[in-house]
Design a protein around this motif. Sequence first.
Motif, PDB file in Angstrom:
ATOM      1  N   GLN A 130       0.686  -1.296  -0.059  1.00 26.88           N
ATOM      2  CA  GLN A 130       0.116   0.079   0.030  1.00 26.88           C
ATOM      3  C   GLN A 130       1.298   0.952   0.259  1.00 26.88           C
ATOM      4  OE1 GLN A 130      -2.707   0.207   3.038  1.00 26.88           O
ATOM      5  NE2 GLN A 130      -4.258   2.315   2.642  1.00 26.88           N
ATOM      6  N   VAL A 131       0.650   2.121  -1.099  1.00 31.36           N
ATOM      7  CA  VAL A 131       1.144   3.528  -1.101  1.00 31.36           C
ATOM      8  C   VAL A 131       1.432   4.614   0.204  1.00 31.36           C
ATOM      9  CG1 VAL A 131       1.755   5.561  -2.128  1.00 31.36           C
ATOM     10  CG2 VAL A 131       1.350   3.232  -2.982  1.00 31.36           C
ATOM     11  N   GLN A 132       2.013   5.102   0.700  1.00 27.48           N
ATOM     12  CA  GLN A 132       2.122   5.763   2.346  1.00 27.48           C
ATOM     13  C   GLN A 132       2.755   7.369   1.948  1.00 27.48           C
ATOM     14  OE1 GLN A 132       4.004   3.427   4.793  1.00 27.48           O
ATOM     15  NE2 GLN A 132       1.937   2.633   6.250  1.00 27.48           N
ATOM     16  N   LEU A 133       2.269   7.964   2.043  1.00 25.16           N
ATOM     17  CA  LEU A 133       3.180   9.353   2.333  1.00 25.16           C
ATOM     18  C   LEU A 133       3.303  10.207   3.599  1.00 25.16           C
ATOM     19  CD1 LEU A 133       0.105  10.834  -0.878  1.00 25.16           C
ATOM     20  CD2 LEU A 133       2.817   9.820  -1.120  1.00 25.16           C
ATOM     21  N   VAL A 134       4.390  10.252   3.733  1.00 28.10           N
ATOM     22  CA  VAL A 134       4.256  10.802   4.987  1.00 28.10           C
ATOM     23  C   VAL A 134       4.914  11.857   5.156  1.00 28.10           C
ATOM     24  CG1 VAL A 134       6.088  10.944   6.912  1.00 28.10           C
ATOM     25  CG2 VAL A 134       5.172   8.965   5.794  1.00 28.10           C
ATOM     26  N   GLU A 135       4.574  13.470   5.319  1.00 29.97           N
ATOM     27  CA  GLU A 135       4.837  14.886   5.060  1.00 29.97           C
ATOM     28  C   GLU A 135       5.638  15.093   5.720  1.00 29.97           C
ATOM     29  OE1 GLU A 135       0.737  14.581   3.492  1.00 29.97           O
ATOM     30  OE2 GLU A 135       2.110  13.955   6.063  1.00 29.97           O
ATOM     31  N   SER A 136       6.500  16.238   6.122  1.00 28.23           N
ATOM     32  CA  SER A 136       7.418  16.396   7.495  1.00 28.23           C
ATOM     33  C   SER A 136       7.855  17.627   7.308  1.00 28.23           C
ATOM     34  CB  SER A 136       8.924  15.648   7.120  1.00 28.23           C
ATOM     35  OG  SER A 136       9.620  15.140   6.535  1.00 28.23           O
ATOM     36  N   GLY A 137       8.460  18.625   8.323  1.00 27.01           N
ATOM     37  CA  GLY A 137       9.315  20.148   7.621  1.00 27.01           C
ATOM     38  C   GLY A 137       7.880  21.269   8.329  1.00 27.01           C
ATOM     39  N   GLY A 138       6.548  20.934   9.045  1.00 25.04           N
ATOM     40  CA  GLY A 138       6.072  22.094   9.350  1.00 25.04           C
ATOM     41  C   GLY A 138       6.555  22.648  10.268  1.00 25.04           C
ATOM     42  N   GLY A 139       6.324  23.345  11.200  1.00 28.18           N
ATOM     43  CA  GLY A 139       6.714  24.196  12.408  1.00 28.18           C
ATOM     44  C   GLY A 139       5.904  25.259  12.508  1.00 28.18           C
ATOM     45  N   LEU A 140       6.860  25.950  13.665  1.00 28.56           N
ATOM     46  CA  LEU A 140       6.231  28.198  14.295  1.00 28.56           C
ATOM     47  C   LEU A 140       7.220  28.393  12.861  1.00 28.56           C
ATOM     48  CD1 LEU A 140       4.827  30.194  15.442  1.00 28.56           C
ATOM     49  CD2 LEU A 140       5.871  29.140  16.939  1.00 28.56           C
ATOM     50  N   VAL A 141       6.964  29.039  11.987  1.00 28.94           N
ATOM     51  CA  VAL A 141       7.740  30.079  11.518  1.00 28.94           C
ATOM     52  C   VAL A 141       6.916  32.046  11.467  1.00 28.94           C
ATOM     53  CG1 VAL A 141       8.659  30.260   9.013  1.00 28.94           C
ATOM     54  CG2 VAL A 141       8.243  28.566  10.036  1.00 28.94           C
ATOM     55  N   GLN A 142       7.882  32.439  11.808  1.00 32.54           N
ATOM     56  CA  GLN A 142       8.129  33.786  12.005  1.00 32.54           C
ATOM     57  C   GLN A 142       6.855  34.701   9.737  1.00 32.54           C
ATOM     58  OE1 GLN A 142      11.028  35.874  13.600  1.00 32.54           O
ATOM     59  NE2 GLN A 142      10.256  36.840  15.441  1.00 32.54           N
ATOM     60  N   ALA A 143       6.590  35.575  10.422  1.00 30.34           N
ATOM     61  CA  ALA A 143       5.849  35.732   8.695  1.00 30.34           C
ATOM     62  C   ALA A 143       7.060  36.312   8.306  1.00 30.34           C
ATOM     63  CB  ALA A 143       4.519  36.859   9.287  1.00 30.34           C
ATOM     64  N   GLY A 144       7.479  36.545   7.376  1.00 27.72           N
ATOM     65  CA  GLY A 144       8.312  36.671   5.967  1.00 27.72           C
ATOM     66  C   GLY A 144       9.568  35.381   5.820  1.00 27.72           C
ATOM     67  N   GLY A 145       9.377  34.269   7.036  1.00 24.88           N
ATOM     68  CA  GLY A 145      10.134  33.694   7.419  1.00 24.88           C
ATOM     69  C   GLY A 145       9.716  32.693   5.662  1.00 24.88           C
ATOM     70  N   SER A 146      10.818  31.402   5.797  1.00 22.07           N
ATOM     71  CA  SER A 146      10.464  30.954   4.569  1.00 22.07           C
ATOM     72  C   SER A 146      10.510  28.805   5.552  1.00 22.07           C
ATOM     73  CB  SER A 146      11.648  30.729   3.939  1.00 22.07           C
ATOM     74  OG  SER A 146      11.687  32.314   3.086  1.00 22.07           O
ATOM     75  N   LEU A 147       9.687  28.040   4.129  1.00 19.48           N
ATOM     76  CA  LEU A 147      10.048  26.639   4.787  1.00 19.48           C
ATOM     77  C   LEU A 147      10.242  26.153   3.973  1.00 19.48           C
ATOM     78  CD1 LEU A 147       7.485  25.521   4.806  1.00 19.48           C
ATOM     79  CD2 LEU A 147       7.118  25.824   7.341  1.00 19.48           C
ATOM     80  N   THR A 148      10.660  25.272   4.041  1.00 17.14           N
ATOM     81  CA  THR A 148      10.590  23.776   2.535  1.00 17.14           C
ATOM     82  C   THR A 148       9.953  22.575   3.407  1.00 17.14           C
ATOM     83  OG1 THR A 148      12.325  24.142   1.996  1.00 17.14           O
ATOM     84  CG2 THR A 148      11.757  22.329   1.134  1.00 17.14           C
ATOM     85  N   LEU A 149       8.504  21.610   2.796  1.00 22.31           N
ATOM     86  CA  LEU A 149       7.780  21.003   3.362  1.00 22.31           C
ATOM     87  C   LEU A 149       8.895  19.290   2.315  1.00 22.31           C
ATOM     88  CD1 LEU A 149       4.492  22.068   3.702  1.00 22.31           C
ATOM     89  CD2 LEU A 149       6.458  22.026   5.452  1.00 22.31           C
ATOM     90  N   SER A 150       8.141  18.341   2.913  1.00 25.43           N
ATOM     91  CA  SER A 150       8.926  17.585   2.357  1.00 25.43           C
ATOM     92  C   SER A 150       7.797  15.843   2.451  1.00 25.43           C
ATOM     93  CB  SER A 150      10.778  16.526   2.956  1.00 25.43           C
ATOM     94  OG  SER A 150      11.254  17.823   3.284  1.00 25.43           O
ATOM     95  N   CYS A 151       7.962  14.945   1.464  1.00 28.51           N
ATOM     96  CA  CYS A 151       6.378  13.959   1.258  1.00 28.51           C
ATOM     97  C   CYS A 151       7.395  13.411   0.400  1.00 28.51           C
ATOM     98  CB  CYS A 151       5.598  15.125   0.151  1.00 28.51           C
ATOM     99  SG  CYS A 151       4.320  13.219   0.244  1.00 28.51           S
ATOM    100  N   THR A 152       7.970  11.993   1.569  1.00 31.58           N
ATOM    101  CA  THR A 152       8.121  11.340   1.325  1.00 31.58           C
ATOM    102  C   THR A 152       7.292   9.388   0.861  1.00 31.58           C
ATOM    103  OG1 THR A 152      10.844  11.958   2.291  1.00 31.58           O
ATOM    104  CG2 THR A 152      10.024   8.925   1.804  1.00 31.58           C
ATOM    105  N   ALA A 153       7.081   8.918  -0.408  1.00 32.55           N
ATOM    106  CA  ALA A 153       6.032   8.157  -0.065  1.00 32.55           C
ATOM    107  C   ALA A 153       6.906   7.044  -0.521  1.00 32.55           C
ATOM    108  CB  ALA A 153       5.583   8.455  -1.952  1.00 32.55           C
ATOM    109  N   SER A 154       6.395   5.597   0.227  1.00 32.30           N
ATOM    110  CA  SER A 154       6.604   4.019  -0.165  1.00 32.30           C
ATOM    111  C   SER A 154       6.018   3.262  -0.887  1.00 32.30           C
ATOM    112  CB  SER A 154       6.406   3.372   1.767  1.00 32.30           C
ATOM    113  OG  SER A 154       5.906   3.656   2.473  1.00 32.30           O
ATOM    114  N   ARG A 155       6.410   2.717  -1.308  1.00 32.52           N
ATOM    115  CA  ARG A 155       6.094   1.846  -2.771  1.00 32.52           C
ATOM    116  C   ARG A 155       5.179   2.982  -3.732  1.00 32.52           C
ATOM    117  NH1 ARG A 155       4.443   0.354   2.503  1.00 32.52           N
ATOM    118  NH2 ARG A 155       4.976  -1.747   3.328  1.00 32.52           N
TER     119      ARG A 155
END
Length: 122
Positions: free
Chosen positions: A1-26
């Motif tokens: 079965q396909v599984q998707l797992v996100e990461s990289g979220g959190g608390l960021v100040q306005a004006g800042g940046s972030l990168t979210l990741s999604c890794t899939a299995s199968r």
Amino acid sequence: QVQLVESGGGLVQAGGSLTLSCTASRLDFSNYVMGWFRQAPGKEREFVADIRSSVGTRSIADSVSGRSTISTGSAKNTVYLQINNLKPEDAAVYYCATGTALSRQTNQYGYWGQGTQVTVSS
């Protein structure tokens, strides 16, 4: 079965940046469309970006256009979403999903991750 797992979220100040990741299995992303959606409390889940890495086709929602990038990793099972100049209205749970056609409709995506929370402080 396909599984998707996100990461990289959190608390960021306005004006800042972030990168979210999604890794899939199968799943080899190169054969599918990968999408990012987000859902804020009390609102419907909305499209953010999608990509078909095999042909390099991608689209970005107007709400994040000009400050967001969607890309895939060399391992072909990871998709990234970078958002710069974050705004309070970007706060939401971000989900990745996989489908067979580029679409901004949630019902065109068959598999979903559990989501990662992004909080933006003003």
